[in-house]
Design an enzyme around this catalytic site. Structure first.
Site, short mmCIF file in Angstrom:
data_model
loop_
_atom_site.label_atom_id
_atom_site.label_comp_id
_atom_site.label_asym_id
_atom_site.label_seq_id
_atom_site.Cartn_x
_atom_site.Cartn_y
_atom_site.Cartn_z
N ASP A 58 57.32 44.07 -4.84
CA ASP A 58 56.72 43.95 -6.08
C ASP A 58 56.86 45.10 -6.84
OD1 ASP A 58 56.13 41.34 -5.41
OD2 ASP A 58 54.12 41.90 -4.38
N HIS A 70 63.67 42.72 -6.10
CA HIS A 70 62.49 42.20 -6.52
C HIS A 70 61.97 40.88 -6.02
CE1 HIS A 70 59.11 42.58 -9.05
NE2 HIS A 70 59.71 42.33 -10.29
#
Length: 425
Positions: free
Chosen positions: A400, A396
């Protein structure tokens, strides 16, 4: 008489040290030139170290599980004539998955001050005999297996005293000395008080370290989506029924590999590696797909290179070849590294959903769950459909949530409409 000091060789890849995972000799043993003395491990590959001289072992400079620096003294051998010292040349491209755990404990001796050894903090295991059940595949190195085969010994009947019941040369010696097959009496409902301590070394240690690295440094986001693979399974069955004799039987994985190739063309950020120390993301044009594979020694990740240049049948053939090489320990070093994205599948045991751990330094991993026939509503009635979940994890920090979802949704479209996989863009 002279003395030869054999030093830890440079095993390549720019590494400065390697883990000692196996001794083939102990002090007092005679050795001959080219005889394998030990095995060391780096980056999931085990390299065997041969003897450059003929003589008698005087001293071992490390214990199994120690990390030894390149060019540090590894052992001393008494030889006829003048002695000397040499940095042993490792056997070229030797990758032996069967020898990744310990084979036989070496005699414990004091190391000289010049030996650069990092001692693991775990206490040394207490050797306990473990009798292999007939259904188990005995744990033993290739050298032990060869000796047992030449002696007509069924390794399943030999109690192993190494870690996890691994059978050593000493175990074979004791078995031959007894001259009788050990009996195993069923315990029934009797209480069991045995305790087995297993030292974490070799491949198991590498797996442990890599999992800790991945989970401690990568903030995972896992995205689960269900896929209707009814049409894909019909197509797969049809293609297998008409395949040529030299073509490998298709599983679902080659279709997923080709779907990944198409999906990463639209989402190149997931076919990447992240050097988090340098803060550099490298997006790869080549699609090198790692395939998480369970082997007798532990989890390995053989790599199907340039999946973007392979068709369905070629992906299937290479997949089978690499998986077999990993399981038998014949995979080369370059076949076990360099992936840009990984697939993990537990086959029929795949469960409903999983949370795969990313293969650091990659940024994405695609998890395949089992296929189940479920009633699905088509707007007017329930009909049986073959459904499968994909559980995919992403780093992450660099991927995204939207991009992760877009990637998985593209896989969903390709797998639910498999004809799209074969359309060249």
């Amino acid at each position: 008489m002279g003395e030869f000091i054999i030093k830890m060789p440079d095993v390549g890849e720019g590494v400065a040290e390697a883990e000692l995972v196996e001794w083939h000799v102990k002090p007092g043993d005679p050795v001959r030139e080219d005889m394998v003395l030990a095995a060391v491990m780096t980056d999931k590959a085990t390299v065997e170290i041969p003897s450059p001289v003929t003589g008698t072992v005087l001293w071992l400079g490390a214990e199994i599980g120690d990390t030894v620096a390149v060019k540090a003294p590894l052992l001393r051998i008494q030889v006829a004539g003048e002695g000397g010292e040499v940095t042993a040349a490792p056997m070229p491209e030797t990758v032996t998955m069967d020898t990744i755990e310990e084979q036989s404990p070496a005699a414990k001796v004091e190391s000289p001050p010049s030996v650069e050894v990092k001692r693991p903090v775990q206490p040394a295991p207490v050797a306990r005999a473990v009798v292999q059940s007939p259904a188990d595949k005995p744990l033993a190195s290739p050298a032990v297996r060869l000796r047992a085969q030449e002696s007509g010994i069924d390794l399943r009947q030999v109690p192993g005293t190494g870690p996890a019941g691994r059978i050593t040369h000493d175990d074979l010696d004791r078995f031959l000395a007894r001259g009788a097959q050990p009996s195993v009496t069923p315990a029934g409902l009797a209480m069991k008080t045995a305790v087995e301590e297993i030292k974490v070394t070799g491949l198991r240690r590498r797996i442990s370290e890599k999992m800790v690295l991945a989970t401690s440094r990568i903030p995972h986001i896992t995205y689960v989506e269900e896929i209707d693979v009814t049409d894909l399974e019909d197509l797969r069955t049809t293609m297998n029924a008409s395949r040529k004799p030299d073509q490998t039987k298709l599983t679902i994985l080659p279709f997923l590999m080709r779907a990944i190739v198409k999906a990463v063309a639209e989402q190149p950020g997931v076919n990447a590696t992240f050097d988090d120390d340098a803060g550099i993301i490298t997006r790869h044009g080549a699609v090198h797909i790692g395939i998480a594979t369970q082997t007798p020694a532990g989890l390995t990740v053989p790599v199907v290179r340039h999946a973007e240049a392979r068709n369905i049948w070629n992906c299937a053939t290479e997949l089978v070849r690499l998986a077999e090489a990993a399981r038998t320990g014949s995979a080369l070093r370059e076949e076990l590294s360099g992936s840009t994205i990984t697939i993990t599948s537990l086959g029929a045991m795949g469960g409903i959903a999983t949370t795969p751990i990313i293969n650091h330094p990659e940024v994405a991993i695609v998890g395949v769950n089992k296929i189940m026939t479920r009633p699905m509503w088509d707007g007017s009635q329930f009909i049986p459909r073959k459904m499968m979940n994909l559980s995919s994890s992403f780093d992450h920090r660099v991927v995204d949530g939207w991009d992760a979802a877009a990637f998985v949704q593209r896989l969903k479209v390709l797998l639910e409409t498999p004809a799209l996989i074969f359309i060249e863009s």
